[in-house]
Design an enzyme around this catalytic site. Structure first.
Site, PDB file in Angstrom:
ATOM      1  N   THR A  38      36.685  35.170  32.814  1.00 22.76           N
ATOM      2  CA  THR A  38      35.554  34.299  33.168  1.00 22.76           C
ATOM      3  C   THR A  38      34.248  34.951  32.728  1.00 22.76           C
ATOM      4  OG1 THR A  38      36.658  33.320  35.051  1.00 22.76           O
ATOM      5  CG2 THR A  38      34.266  33.465  35.211  1.00 22.76           C
ATOM      6  N   GLY A  96      36.969  36.555  39.470  1.00 19.30           N
ATOM      7  CA  GLY A  96      38.085  37.087  40.236  1.00 19.30           C
ATOM      8  C   GLY A  96      38.984  35.958  40.691  1.00 19.30           C
TER       9      GLY A  96
END
Ligand code: ASP
Length: 343
Positions: free
Chosen positions: A208, A260
């Site tokens: 990400t 995460g």
């Protein structure tokens, strides 16, 4: 006298230069490209250098905009676009695959001055989802649009839709196959879905991208863009487009972009919790970030990290994984690029 004049001039010039530096408004930017099981032994020197170069390119593009007097929103969008367009990261080109072998992307952006925000979830045909999140913020009356509705809005704003296979990469496809094989094995061993999914190595989920920035006008902002998690169910939405979980910005506290295991970041409202600790408990961003990432998330199994900035230009980059792709630059510190824990 003839000799002392140049010395005096030099002295005066340096006094003025220092005074100018002292009164210069701080500006700074930090970026991330995902946190997870990022171990040095998995990199060839050439691969490591290529990642570092891309992180550097991204942070310096955003910094250049800030230096010229651009806004934090413009700077972070430019930085994120570079990472979205790189196959190295799980956003845009290089986004992970869903269980059904397609790509569904999420992104969000927030401005600290106004607390305006925009987000898109589950988009499949948008080349740079962060730009669409920005359009949602600037041009719609809503905060979050999803799926077909988000893409119809994109078209109404003149954004061209692209084929989903534009985001394909061989390495992400291999990750999906490995993840599926692991899940199958876990099923045969009678593990429930949650436990089986936990057994997927974190490496299947990383990449990400995000950025936080402070501009010369004292405004902070944050943005995050992702392909989500490998082998996710179609329709699964992570933390990245959820304001307060994956992205948050408020000039009264801080700006945060997270990476995460999204389910944990949503449940623990990670980005907003960090800023709440800063605002209501008077903590530094470093202390607040450490508490949430290490003391809150770690014990419950929430892996990942965040990048944080405040209006003074302080930056903190905590993570509880082996590594996090990250970089930062400010008007009083040179470019920093890190991948591993001890970088
Ligand atoms: N937070 C993202 C998600 O859960 C994934 C990541 O940051 O690697 O969708």
């Amino acid at each position: 006298m003839t000799r002392t004049l140049p010395i005096l001039t030099t002295l005066l010039l340096s006094v003025f230069a220092n005074a100018a530096l002292a009164t210069e408004k701080p500006f700074a930017i930090a970026i991330h490209g995902g946190a997870g099981t990022i171990k040095k032994e998995r990199f060839t020197p050439a691969r490591e250098a290529a990642y570092r170069a891309k992180l550097q390119e991204s942070v310096e593009a955003g910094y250049a905009i800030l230096e010229k007097g651009g806004t934090s929103l413009d700077a972070l969008t430019a930085s994120i676009n570079i990472l979205e367009n790189s196959p190295f990261f799980n956003a845009g080109k290089g986004a992970v695959y869903t269980h059904d072998e397609s790509h569904e992307m999420d992104a969000s952006i927030m401005e600290g001055k106004t607390r305006q925000a925009g987000a898109v979830a589950g988009v499949k045909h948008i080349e740079n989802p962060i730009n669409l999140a920005r359009l949602v913020m600037d041009e719609s009356v809503h905060v979050m649009l999803s799926g077909d509705g988000a893409e119809a809005f994109a078209q109404s704003q003149g954004v061209k839709l692209v084929d989903n296979d534009l985001f394909d990469t061989k390495h992400r496809y291999k990750s999906l196959q490995r993840a599926k094989a692991k899940m199958k094995k876990a099923k045969q061993e009678n593990k429930d879905y949650q436990a089986a999914h936990q057994s997927l190595e974190v490496e299947y989920k990383v990449g990400t991208v995000g950025a936080v920035a402070l501009d010369k006008y004292g405004n902070i902002a944050a943005g995050t863009s992702t392909g989500g998690m490998t082998n996710k169910r179609f329709g699964r939405i992570g933390d990245s487009p959820v304001i307060g979980a994956g992205t948050f910005a408020d000039n009264d506290s801080c700006a945060v972009s997270a990476t995460g295991h999204g389910e944990y970041f949503i449940r623990y409202n990670v980005a907003a919790d960090i800023c709440a600790r800063v605002q209501y408990q008077g903590k530094s961003i470093e202390q607040a970030g450490k508490e949430v990432i290490h003391d809150v998330l770690m014990p419950v199994g929430g892996t990942g990290g965040v990048i944080i900035i405040d209006t003074k230009g302080n930056i903190s980059l905590p993570f509880n994984t082996k590594g996090m792709y990250r970089a930062s630059k400010s008007n009083n510190s040179s470019t920093y690029v890190g991948i591993f824990k001890d970088d």
